[in-house]
Design a protein around this motif. Structure first.
Motif, PDB file in Angstrom:
ATOM      1  N   GLY A   1      -9.495  -0.569  25.511  1.00  0.00           N
ATOM      2  CA  GLY A   1      -9.747   0.825  25.146  1.00  0.00           C
ATOM      3  C   GLY A   1     -10.184   0.954  23.701  1.00  0.00           C
ATOM      4  O   GLY A   1     -11.081   0.252  23.246  1.00  0.00           O
ATOM      5  N   ASP A   2      -9.496   1.813  22.966  1.00  0.00           N
ATOM      6  CA  ASP A   2      -9.850   1.993  21.558  1.00  0.00           C
ATOM      7  C   ASP A   2      -9.085   1.043  20.643  1.00  0.00           C
ATOM      8  O   ASP A   2      -9.158   1.144  19.423  1.00  0.00           O
ATOM      9  CB  ASP A   2      -9.640   3.443  21.126  1.00  0.00           C
ATOM     10  N   GLY A   3      -8.334   0.118  21.250  1.00  0.00           N
ATOM     11  CA  GLY A   3      -7.627  -0.892  20.463  1.00  0.00           C
ATOM     12  C   GLY A   3      -6.273  -0.473  19.937  1.00  0.00           C
ATOM     13  O   GLY A   3      -5.618  -1.243  19.231  1.00  0.00           O
ATOM     14  N   THR A   4      -5.814   0.717  20.279  1.00  0.00           N
ATOM     15  CA  THR A   4      -4.551   1.201  19.723  1.00  0.00           C
ATOM     16  C   THR A   4      -3.351   1.043  20.655  1.00  0.00           C
ATOM     17  O   THR A   4      -2.229   1.279  20.242  1.00  0.00           O
ATOM     18  CB  THR A   4      -4.670   2.690  19.337  1.00  0.00           C
ATOM     19  N   THR A   5      -3.572   0.635  21.896  1.00  0.00           N
ATOM     20  CA  THR A   5      -2.470   0.599  22.868  1.00  0.00           C
ATOM     21  C   THR A   5      -1.574  -0.616  22.726  1.00  0.00           C
ATOM     22  O   THR A   5      -0.428  -0.592  23.150  1.00  0.00           O
ATOM     23  CB  THR A   5      -3.002   0.631  24.313  1.00  0.00           C
TER      24      THR A   5
ATOM     25  N   VAL B   1     -10.066  -6.420  22.873  1.00  0.00           N
ATOM     26  CA  VAL B   1      -9.798  -5.005  22.628  1.00  0.00           C
ATOM     27  C   VAL B   1      -9.655  -4.324  23.981  1.00  0.00           C
ATOM     28  O   VAL B   1     -10.492  -4.501  24.863  1.00  0.00           O
ATOM     29  CB  VAL B   1     -10.943  -4.330  21.832  1.00  0.00           C
TER      30      VAL B   1
END
Length: 114
Positions: free
Chosen positions: A51-55, A49
């Motif tokens: 960061g927050d996993g969205t990149t 992961v």
């Protein structure tokens, strides 16, 4: 003696042989060692992961272990050179990091087991 540990996203496509060759050469230019003494291990990580996993970024973390006694300047130069190699080999968005750590000469041993 140098040990290069490369943790990376399992699906990351980069030329590992070229990376290792260039890193081994860089190490020999910065510290007193020879290419045959360098050992690189690639450790693909299926789960990671950033960061927050969205990149959607890949991840590559490189640790270079060398015997203690090199100057801060040598270790910093080695870090910079390996980071440059990594940036040239990885062509997709990625979180990348490089760290040079020292092995204690009194307690580290390496042999070619036969």
């Amino acid at each position: 003696m140098p040990q290069i540990l490369v943790d990376h996203s399992a699906d990351l496509d980069f030329d590992r042989a070229v990376f290792a060759e260039e890193v081994h050469r860089a190490i020999t230019e910065v510290i007193d060692t020879a290419v045959p003494d360098c050992k690189t291990v690639f450790r693909p990580a299926a789960r990671y992961v950033v960061g927050d996993g969205t990149t959607g970024e890949a991840v590559v973390l490189v640790e270079i272990k060398i015997l203690a006694g090199r100057s801060v300047e040598q270790r910093a130069e080695l870090t910079a050179r390996v980071l440059a190699v990594l940036e040239s080999c990885v062509t997709v968005p990625a979180a990348i990091g490089v760290e040079v750590t020292e092995l204690d000469r009194a307690t580290y041993r390496f042999v070619h087991h036969r």
